[in-house]
Design a protein around this motif. Structure first.
Motif, PDB file in Angstrom:
ATOM      1  N   SER A   5       0.854  -1.184   0.000  1.00  0.00           N
ATOM      2  CA  SER A   5       0.000   0.000   0.000  1.00  0.00           C
ATOM      3  C   SER A   5       0.890   1.234   0.000  1.00  0.00           C
ATOM      4  O   SER A   5       1.783   1.362   0.847  1.00  0.00           O
ATOM      5  N   PHE A  13      -2.636   3.891  -2.793  1.00  0.00           N
ATOM      6  CA  PHE A  13      -2.616   3.070  -3.993  1.00  0.00           C
ATOM      7  C   PHE A  13      -2.161   1.655  -3.638  1.00  0.00           C
ATOM      8  O   PHE A  13      -1.125   1.476  -2.995  1.00  0.00           O
ATOM      9  N   ASP A  14      -2.948   0.663  -4.062  1.00  0.00           N
ATOM     10  CA  ASP A  14      -2.551  -0.730  -3.910  1.00  0.00           C
ATOM     11  C   ASP A  14      -1.570  -1.075  -5.019  1.00  0.00           C
ATOM     12  O   ASP A  14      -1.694  -0.594  -6.151  1.00  0.00           O
ATOM     13  N   THR A  35      -5.943  -4.154 -13.991  1.00  0.00           N
ATOM     14  CA  THR A  35      -5.289  -3.660 -12.785  1.00  0.00           C
ATOM     15  C   THR A  35      -3.802  -3.956 -12.924  1.00  0.00           C
ATOM     16  O   THR A  35      -3.346  -4.433 -13.969  1.00  0.00           O
ATOM     17  N   ASP A  57      -2.253  -0.260  -8.775  1.00  0.00           N
ATOM     18  CA  ASP A  57      -3.592  -0.059  -9.299  1.00  0.00           C
ATOM     19  C   ASP A  57      -3.792   1.458  -9.330  1.00  0.00           C
ATOM     20  O   ASP A  57      -3.727   2.112  -8.287  1.00  0.00           O
ATOM     21  N   SER A  62      -7.694   1.709  -7.392  1.00  0.00           N
ATOM     22  CA  SER A  62      -7.412   1.515  -5.968  1.00  0.00           C
ATOM     23  C   SER A  62      -8.547   2.126  -5.161  1.00  0.00           C
ATOM     24  O   SER A  62      -8.837   3.327  -5.312  1.00  0.00           O
TER      25      SER A  62
END
Length: 293
Positions: A5, A13-14, A35, A57, A62
């Protein structure tokens, strides 16, 4: 590969991450409707060669960075996301890779921040200037791009794409994307607000600036069976790069290059990175054979 993260002023944002923390940094940007998972084969290949690879992502994909307003998906905002993510990662410079919408963001980022982008690799998406030129001059490209106008309808587009167990959304992958990935993308985009956020990339206003010629070393990979981008825009792209430029055409491959031709793309990407800068590993291994076109 692990998950990460990344907290920025714009949100969280992932991301998928691989490779040693001190490895040469590479950022990979996905497009619609996918993604960071789209890069899983390239992430594994680059990480195995000692590169530090991060595939976030992007905004809207995200959940922690998902604005409801289309204007929050302007290209300048998306470029700022790239800067914020890489600053949070502590990267003063990095190699940048993008596909589809991620490719558009990559072009604009390389134009706005050439001192930070060591190399640029764009998959499928022509330079925005080349695309604009061919939209004016090439009927074939105008017909290919008409879907972008259709997708600006809201909420009609979301409802249509998700109807019948997301039949239309599934059809977009044209049977070229692994089924497990299709299911992951459909689950992701079926969550409340996710598909609207992804479509907001199309609904945002026009760019608030003019893109110029790219000076950083650039690899552009296009495929002959791409339904979105035709040969005119692909050939025109070379006119918009002043730096070292390599154009690769993949025969009979669709728009979904990272997943349909993963080994070829990984090889081309590694060749490009090795040709421009230090090797990804600490060993002084020679670059792979490279054929420029």
């Amino acid at each position: 590969m692990t998950e990460l993260s990344i907290s920025t002023a714009a949100g969280v944002f992932d991301a998928i991450v691989a490779g040693p923390p001190k490895g040469r940094p590479v950022l990979l940007l996905h497009g619609f409707p996918q993604t960071g998972l789209v890069w899983q084969r390239q992430i594994a290949a680059l990480g195995a060669h000692g590169y530090r690879v991060v595939a976030p992502d992007q905004r809207g994909y995200s959940p922690g960075a998902r604005s409801e307003r289309p204007e929050d998906y302007r290209i300048s905002v998306l470029v700022d996301d790239v800067v914020s993510i890489t600053e949070e990662l502590g990267w003063a410079s990095f190699d940048l890779v993008g596909h589809d919408w991620g490719g558009a963001v990559a072009w604009w980022t390389a134009d706005a921040h050439p001192g930070r982008v060591r190399t640029l690799t764009v998959v499928s998406t022509p330079h925005p200037g080349a695309l604009a030129t061919t939209l004016r001059t090439d009927q074939d490209q105008r017909e290919r791009s008409h879907y972008m106008i259709d997708w600006r309808e809201t909420p009609a587009t979301e409802e249509r794409m998700l109807a019948g167990d997301a039949e239309e959304l599934r059809a977009a992958y044209a049977g070229k994307v692994p089924q497990a990935s299709v299911e992951a993308y459909v689950r992701h985009l079926s969550r409340p607000g996710a598909l609207t956020a992804a479509l907001n990339w199309y609904r945002a206003s026009r760019p608030d600036g003019v893109i110029g010629v790219i000076d950083v070393p650039t690899l552009y990979v296009w495929s002959t069976a791409d339904s979105a981008f035709g040969p005119a825009a692909a050939q025109e792209t070379g006119q918009w790069v002043n730096g070292p430029y390599r154009f690769e055409t993949l025969q009979d491959v669709s728009h979904w290059i990272p997943e349909e031709a993963p080994e070829t793309l990984s090889r081309l990407l590694l060749e490009h990175l090795r040709a421009h800068g230090e090797y990804g590993t600490t060993e002084n291994t020679p670059p792979m054979d490279s054929q420029k076109r």
